[in-house]
Design a protein around this motif. Structure first.
Motif, short mmCIF file in Angstrom:
data_model
loop_
_atom_site.label_atom_id
_atom_site.label_comp_id
_atom_site.label_asym_id
_atom_site.label_seq_id
_atom_site.Cartn_x
_atom_site.Cartn_y
_atom_site.Cartn_z
N LEU A 167 0.84 -1.07 -0.03
CA LEU A 167 0.15 0.50 0.05
C LEU A 167 0.86 1.30 -0.18
N LYS A 168 1.76 1.81 0.66
CA LYS A 168 3.25 2.30 0.76
C LYS A 168 3.71 2.82 -0.49
N LYS A 169 3.67 1.53 -1.36
CA LYS A 169 4.23 1.45 -2.45
C LYS A 169 3.70 2.26 -3.29
N GLU A 170 2.62 1.64 -3.29
CA GLU A 170 1.30 1.83 -4.30
C GLU A 170 1.15 3.71 -4.13
N GLY A 171 0.89 4.00 -3.56
CA GLY A 171 1.27 5.96 -2.89
C GLY A 171 -0.47 6.40 -1.53
N PHE A 172 -0.81 5.37 -1.31
CA PHE A 172 -1.78 5.65 -0.24
C PHE A 172 -1.19 6.39 0.86
N THR A 173 0.07 6.95 0.72
CA THR A 173 0.72 7.08 2.01
C THR A 173 -0.13 8.73 2.07
N LYS A 174 -0.37 9.21 0.51
CA LYS A 174 -0.65 10.50 0.40
C LYS A 174 -1.75 11.08 1.30
N LYS A 175 -1.30 12.32 1.21
CA LYS A 175 -2.56 12.90 2.27
C LYS A 175 -4.24 13.07 1.56
N GLY A 176 -4.48 13.29 2.48
CA GLY A 176 -5.87 12.43 1.87
C GLY A 176 -6.50 10.88 2.18
N THR A 177 -6.03 10.36 2.39
CA THR A 177 -5.92 8.71 2.14
C THR A 177 -6.87 8.21 3.61
N THR A 178 -7.85 7.93 3.43
CA THR A 178 -8.34 6.83 4.62
C THR A 178 -8.89 5.81 4.75
N ALA A 179 -9.22 5.48 5.20
CA ALA A 179 -9.92 3.95 6.24
C ALA A 179 -10.90 3.77 4.96
N THR A 180 -11.91 4.51 4.60
CA THR A 180 -12.31 4.22 3.39
C THR A 180 -11.55 3.29 2.17
N ILE A 181 -10.68 4.10 2.12
CA ILE A 181 -10.61 4.23 0.71
C ILE A 181 -9.86 2.92 0.78
N VAL A 182 -9.10 2.90 1.58
CA VAL A 182 -8.42 2.21 1.72
C VAL A 182 -9.33 0.33 2.05
#
Length: 70
Positions: free
Chosen positions: A27-42
């Protein structure tokens, strides 16, 4: 008796073949650490990609969240 995190999260490996911390790294490599990422998105992503349910997705979120930009 309460189940510990490792025991509960073992279900992720059973379902996906990946340890939950491996998924956190992906997830980190796929960009899920960007501002605006939420639990629902993940959660939605994990459901679509790995068919991971809500509980396990929230467990993964717990380990990813400290890396998400504020």
């Amino acid at each position: 008796m309460a189940m510990d995190v490792e025991t509960y999260m073992a279900g992720v490996k059973t379902k996906t073949g990946l340890h939950y911390l491996e998924i956190v790294e992906l997830l980190k490599k796929e960009g899920f650490t960007k501002k605006g990422t939420t639990a629902t998105i993940v959660k939605n992503y994990l459901k679509d990609k790995y068919d991971i349910g809500h509980g396990h997705a929230m467990g993964i979120w717990r380990f990813l969240k400290p890396s998400v930009e504020e």
